[in-house]
Design a protein around this motif. Structure first.
Motif, PDB file in Angstrom:
ATOM      1  N   LEU B 103       0.811  -1.221   0.000  1.00 30.26           N
ATOM      2  CA  LEU B 103       0.000   0.000   0.000  1.00 30.26           C
ATOM      3  C   LEU B 103       0.851   1.282   0.000  1.00 30.26           C
ATOM      4  O   LEU B 103       0.694   2.137  -0.877  1.00 30.26           O
ATOM      5  N   ALA B 104       1.764   1.390   0.968  1.00 30.25           N
ATOM      6  CA  ALA B 104       2.532   2.644   1.065  1.00 30.25           C
ATOM      7  C   ALA B 104       3.471   2.843  -0.130  1.00 30.25           C
ATOM      8  O   ALA B 104       3.506   3.942  -0.696  1.00 30.25           O
ATOM      9  N   ARG B 106       3.032   1.892  -3.083  1.00 29.51           N
ATOM     10  CA  ARG B 106       2.178   2.254  -4.224  1.00 29.51           C
ATOM     11  C   ARG B 106       1.727   3.706  -4.124  1.00 29.51           C
ATOM     12  O   ARG B 106       1.844   4.485  -5.062  1.00 29.51           O
ATOM     13  N   ARG B 107       1.187   4.061  -2.956  1.00 32.87           N
ATOM     14  CA  ARG B 107       0.576   5.382  -2.825  1.00 32.87           C
ATOM     15  C   ARG B 107       1.610   6.496  -2.643  1.00 32.87           C
ATOM     16  O   ARG B 107       1.419   7.605  -3.123  1.00 32.87           O
TER      17      ARG B 107
END
Lengths: 286, 243
Positions: B103-104, B106-107
């Motif tokens: 998640l991190a 990617r974002r």
């Protein structure tokens, strides 16, 4: 949200003889089942025997439970109910979207967005504070009264708007409680990874919050399905209005009973399903 | 030599309680520092202050010679350099282990799943979780969840890792697998600060052990010295209780 529920296996002792405790519990269970059955039969029996003894029973039976009128009007009612379902079907997604937007408005922290926050608070206060039917009247009669050209004077549009306004206020409150229910440690974990507040809300908090409030929102949408009938006051011939037409035609109230049965056929399974989801969630939390 | 991370006179107060009461600490590059002390002595709060999850009330924190504790400073870039792992794992329960980890990156870094997959697969395999990537947190044991949490922090390629009593919530037989991960990181030269109750582990691997008492570092030094010949009476009392 755990998919793997670990049920204690009741068959563990199946091969061996039942224990003292199992025998005792089986006896208790049998006894309470018997008592429940007997008391239910007694109440039902009393109703069946006593109600027809009431002095007005025969006229009530003729006016509300008339088989001939029921058979003649039921297909028409069913047809009218399709309109209820249609209004519900296009209102529900709009309500979900607007409700989410309002919930997010109320959750903003940045001072620049304070007007949004204020708007969210005012919105939920106003629309949760008004009777649905009043909003339908004011919007459904008021806006077309501006002399708008077709199709912008349609009661469908403004009736839908009234439902969306009221129900999205409730959905927003439910969603907000879901957002509040997500533990601070989840936000900490997201922040510690360098995620922005926006991404934290979108990828970490909201997905969990929405899942937590699915059962509560189910109940709201069941209420919405019933309140669609209120649009009949501003024009659309949905099932309630259609039942009224039949009532005048046959001088008989049976169409209302038919309409009630049609509503129940939809709302009871939906309610049961919402309860089932709620119970499942409570079990998962334990 | 300039320290990688320096704390000068750090104070943090919750209500009437001084949780950190003037802390000075230097962590050199590649060093492993263990914070020990009774519950409530301020270890966890100190770690949370280091990666700016808690704003400090007074004093300053320096990372590579720049003050990261300046009020109003954007905390995001700092947190990307300082990873933290929590006692209660804090995995995202609605995502698989792999999604938690990706998640991190990617974002925040804008990487795609496809680009990340080989890299994080290597991480999962390195820590013995190659076959658990697509499991949800509630399908994993505590030790496995904690290892996923460590991988999640490592995936952001931090320069410093903070560990907040990461084995305290684990069953005793699962502690070893998590400590093995820390040994591995130690060998790779990762700069680490641990709040821990694992005295044997601190003794074996730490470069420096700090004994915290009532929000102060009462005594610090190499483990050989602090564990065998503590200077302060309170340190002695604490060690005699836990060793």
């Amino acid at each position: 949200m755990s998919e793997t529920s670990h049920k204690p296996s009741a068959v563990a002792h199946a091969a061996t003889a039942p224990t003292r405790r199992e025998l005792y519990e089986a006896g208790v269970r049998k006894r309470s089942n018997r008592v429940a059955l007997l008391s239910t039969l007694a109440v039902l029996g009393a109703i069946v025997v006593l109600v027809p003894l009431a002095p007005g029973w025969e006229s009530v039976q003729r006016a509300f439970f008339n088989g001939r009128v029921f058979a003649a009007t039921f297909p028409g009612l069913l047809e009218a109910f399709v309109l209820n379902v249609a209004i519900f079907a296009w209102s529900a997604p709009l309500i979900a979207i607007v409700g989410l937007a309002i919930a997010l408005c109320r959750d903003t922290r940045s001072p620049a967005l304070f007007p949004l926050r204020l708007f969210g608070i005012a919105y939920t206060d106003v629309f949760r504070g008004l009777p649905v039917v009043l909003v339908i009247y004011i919007i459904g009669f008021g806006i077309p009264g501006l002399g708008l050209p077709r199709p912008w004077n349609s009661p469908y549009i403004w009736g839908t708007l009234a439902l969306v306004l009221v129900y999205s206020a409730y959905v927003a409150e439910v969603l907000r409680s879901g957002i509040d229910s997500i533990h601070q440690s989840q936000r900490s974990a997201a922040a510690s990874l360098g995620l922005s507040e926006r991404d934290t809300m979108r990828y970490v908090v909201l997905p969990q919050a929405i899942r937590n409030v699915v059962p509560a929102n189910m109940n709201l949408f069941i209420a919405l399905q019933k309140d669609v009938a209120l649009l009949s006051f501003i024009g659309p011939v949905e099932i309630f209005r259609q039942a009224g037409v039949y009532k005048s035609l046959y001088a008989n109230f049976t169409p209302y009973v038919g309409a009630a049965l049609i509503f129940l056929a939809l709302t009871i399974p939906a309610t049961r399903y919402a309860d089932y989801l709620m119970n499942k969630q409570n079990r998962a939390r334990r | 030599m300039m320290a990688k991370l320096s704390l000068r006179g750090v104070r943090k107060r919750f209500g009437d309680v001084d949780v950190c009461n003037g802390i000075d600490l230097d962590v050199a590059d590649g060093e492993m520092v263990c914070l020990i002390g009774a519950s409530g002595s301020g270890k966890s709060t100190l770690l949370r202050c280091m990666n700016l999850l808690e704003p400090i009330d007074d004093g300053s924190i320096w990372l590579d010679g720049s003050d990261i504790s300046e009020p109003g400073l954007d905390a995001q870039p700092v947190r990307q350099k300082i990873g933290i792992v929590f006692q209660s794992y804090n995995l995202f329960p609605h995502m698989t282990a792999a999604e938690n980890v990706m998640l991190a990156p990617r974002r925040v870094h804008g990487h795609t799943r496809d680009a990340l997959r080989p890299k994080i697969t290597a991480l999962f395999e390195r820590f013995g979780l190659g076959d658990r990537m697509d499991h949800y947190p509630d399908q994993l044991s505590g030790g496995q969840q904690q290892r996923v949490a460590i991988i999640r922090a490592l995936a952001m390629a931090p320069e410093i890792m903070l560990f907040d009593e990461i084995t305290s919530a684990l069953d005793p037989e699962l502690v070893g697998e998590v400590l093995d991960v820390l040994r591995d990181l130690r060998q790779q030269g990762m700069t680490m600060v641990l709040a821990t109750h694992e005295m044997g582990f601190a003794r074996e691997l730490a470069d420096k052990v700090c004994f915290l008492d009532a929000g102060r570092i009462l005594e610090q030094g190499p483990p050989a010295k602090l564990f065998t010949a503590p200077r302060e009476a309170r340190t002695k009392a604490f060690l005699s209780r836990v060793l």
